[in-house]
Every structure is written in structure tokens, then in C-alpha cells.
Scaffold this active site. Structure first.
Site, PDB file in Angstrom:
ATOM      1  N   ALA A   1      39.882  28.631  52.538  1.00  0.00           N
ATOM      2  CA  ALA A   1      38.511  28.403  53.019  1.00  0.00           C
ATOM      3  C   ALA A   1      38.505  28.093  54.508  1.00  0.00           C
ATOM      4  O   ALA A   1      39.377  27.387  55.015  1.00  0.00           O
ATOM      5  CB  ALA A   1      37.869  27.272  52.238  1.00  0.00           C
TER       6      ALA A   1
ATOM      7  N   HIS B   1      32.308  43.696  69.853  1.00  0.00           N
ATOM      8  CA  HIS B   1      31.863  44.126  71.173  1.00  0.00           C
ATOM      9  C   HIS B   1      33.049  44.382  72.103  1.00  0.00           C
ATOM     10  O   HIS B   1      34.033  43.649  72.079  1.00  0.00           O
ATOM     11  CB  HIS B   1      30.971  43.054  71.809  1.00  0.00           C
ATOM     12  CG  HIS B   1      29.677  42.870  71.103  1.00  0.00           C
ATOM     13  ND1 HIS B   1      28.606  43.705  71.312  1.00  0.00           N
ATOM     14  CD2 HIS B   1      29.275  41.963  70.195  1.00  0.00           C
ATOM     15  CE1 HIS B   1      27.592  43.316  70.555  1.00  0.00           C
ATOM     16  NE2 HIS B   1      27.979  42.249  69.859  1.00  0.00           N
TER      17      HIS B   1
ATOM     18  N   ASN C   1      30.097  36.309  46.707  1.00  0.00           N
ATOM     19  CA  ASN C   1      29.279  35.106  46.595  1.00  0.00           C
ATOM     20  C   ASN C   1      28.147  35.121  47.625  1.00  0.00           C
ATOM     21  O   ASN C   1      28.126  35.949  48.534  1.00  0.00           O
ATOM     22  CB  ASN C   1      30.178  33.884  46.792  1.00  0.00           C
ATOM     23  CG  ASN C   1      29.777  32.731  45.930  1.00  0.00           C
ATOM     24  OD1 ASN C   1      28.603  32.435  45.796  1.00  0.00           O
ATOM     25  ND2 ASN C   1      30.763  32.066  45.347  1.00  0.00           N
TER      26      ASN C   1
ATOM     27  N   THR D   1      42.832  37.140  61.947  1.00  0.00           N
ATOM     28  CA  THR D   1      42.925  37.992  63.133  1.00  0.00           C
ATOM     29  C   THR D   1      44.160  38.889  63.096  1.00  0.00           C
ATOM     30  O   THR D   1      44.317  39.750  63.958  1.00  0.00           O
ATOM     31  CB  THR D   1      42.972  37.140  64.413  1.00  0.00           C
ATOM     32  OG1 THR D   1      44.102  36.268  64.344  1.00  0.00           O
ATOM     33  CG2 THR D   1      41.689  36.336  64.580  1.00  0.00           C
ATOM     34  N   LYS D   2      45.055  38.679  62.128  1.00  0.00           N
ATOM     35  CA  LYS D   2      46.250  39.509  61.946  1.00  0.00           C
ATOM     36  C   LYS D   2      46.387  39.823  60.468  1.00  0.00           C
ATOM     37  O   LYS D   2      45.977  39.039  59.602  1.00  0.00           O
ATOM     38  CB  LYS D   2      47.497  38.781  62.438  1.00  0.00           C
ATOM     39  CG  LYS D   2      47.487  38.582  63.931  1.00  0.00           C
ATOM     40  CD  LYS D   2      48.772  38.000  64.423  1.00  0.00           C
ATOM     41  CE  LYS D   2      48.671  37.892  65.940  1.00  0.00           C
ATOM     42  NZ  LYS D   2      49.712  37.131  66.534  1.00  0.00           N
TER      43      LYS D   2
ATOM     44  N   ALA E   1      35.667  30.296  50.911  1.00  0.00           N
ATOM     45  CA  ALA E   1      34.368  30.078  51.562  1.00  0.00           C
ATOM     46  C   ALA E   1      34.489  29.957  53.077  1.00  0.00           C
ATOM     47  O   ALA E   1      35.474  29.424  53.596  1.00  0.00           O
ATOM     48  CB  ALA E   1      33.714  28.818  50.995  1.00  0.00           C
TER      49      ALA E   1
END
Length: 187
Positions: A160, A113, A80, A165-166, A142
Site C-alpha cells: 500500500a 508529460h 476497487n 518506478t521500476k 491501496a
């Protein structure tokens, strides 16, 4: 209906139209269009040429493909508007299976980073990279963010606004920041 007021004077509709025409044909507008076109070429057309993309995959023209040589997308996918597909700077890959779809404003970041040395500016520390693997038939809602090193299993749904992170197992429904499994789909 009131006319616009500029510096205490009312502007006529004719004068407003002339100003609109002037700015439309001005050099600044022309330069802005050229910059937009170049951005489109670099982030969309070049990206589509370099990335490995399966047949019948629909990528909205506002999708950004960064480091496209490290992006592999399966067949029958849909990305999208305003989605960011970010391959790795080095060897890390963004691998997306078949029948994967995203809502608008989803971001995939294969690299991040480094932040290990507080004596060196973060910008100067380089990147940490790890593959992102999205298996077949995954729906990502979304405004979600998928971070480096993530594996999302087959048939999973990401709610959404989630930040993944896992890794998420197959047929799981995950949501939240950070995303957690809240339910499972029948296999």
C-alpha cells in the site's frame, strides 16, 4: 440540543428542514446531478464499452477508465473504488492479466508529460508513453501508483502507498516510494 446559529440568530428545526428541501430540489442540485451522471457515463460506461475486459472482472462504478481503447484487462480481476486506469494517448497500452486485484485509490499511468525543454511550458510539450504490463495474480495495495513503462511479474504484491518506478519481478513483494523489492514469495 442546540439549533444552528446563523448570523447570531437560532434557526428552528423546521426552518433547517425547509432549507434542506429547497437546496435538494433547486436548479443547482439538479445541474450537479446531471454533471455527475455525465461524468459517470463518460468515465465508466463508455470506458467499459471501449476497453477489452475479460469475463468475471469486477470494476467498481467509481473506477475511471481514460483512453479505454488502449486498455486490456484479463479475467477474474477486481478493481476497487477510485482506481484510475489510464491508457496511452497514442499507441501505448495498459495490459493487465488474469486474477489481478487492487486496493482503493490505485492509479495506472501509461503516459507522462515531457519535460525536456525548459523554454516551453510542460503542458505544451506532449507526452512520453510506454506500456504498463501487469501479469497474472498480482495484488496492488491501496493508494499505489504504477508509472509508465513498468512490468510487474506474475504473483507479485505491491504494498500500500507504493510508487512503482521500476519493473518488479515475478513473486516479489515490493513496497515504498520508490517501490523496492523487500521480500520474495515462494513460487
Amino acid at each position: 440540543m442546540m439549533s444552528e446559529v446563523v448570523y447570531g440568530h437560532k434557526m428552528s428545526k423546521k426552518w433547517m428542514l425547509l432549507i434542506a428541501i429547497w437546496y435538494t430540489i433547486s436548479l443547482k442540485a439538479f445541474i450537479g446531478l446531471i454533471k455527475l451522471y455525465i461524468y459517470y457515463i463518460i468515465n465508466y460506461l463508455y470506458g467499459r464499452r471501449k476497453a477489452l475486459i475479460g469475463y468475471n472482472t469486477n470494476i467498481h462504478p467509481t473506477v475511471i477508465l481514460r483512453e479505454p481503447q488502449n486498455i486490456e484487462i484479463g479475467c477474474n480481476c477486481y478493481f476497487n473504488h477510485n482506481t484510475i486506469l489510464n491508457g496511452g494517448h497514442g499507441r501505448a497500452k495498459l495490459r493487465i492479466g488474469n486474477y489481478v486485484q487492487t486496493g482503493p485509490n490505485v492509479a495506472f499511468y501509461v503516459s507522462n508529460h515531457n519535460t525536456l525543454n525548459s523554454g516551453i511550458p510542460i503542458k505544451e510539450q506532449g507526452y512520453h508513453e510506454a506500456d504498463i504490463i501487469i501479469e497474472d495474480d498480482v495484488w496492488i495495495g491501496a493508494n499505489s501508483v504504477i508509472t509508465s513503462g513498468i512490468h510487474i511479474g506474475k504473483g507479485a504484491i505491491i504494498g500500500a502507498g507504493s510508487v512503482v518506478t521500476k519493473s518488479i519481478p515475478s513473486y516479489a513483494i515490493a513496497a515504498g516510494t520508490p517501490a523496492k523489492v523487500i521480500k520474495n514469495r515462494p513460487e
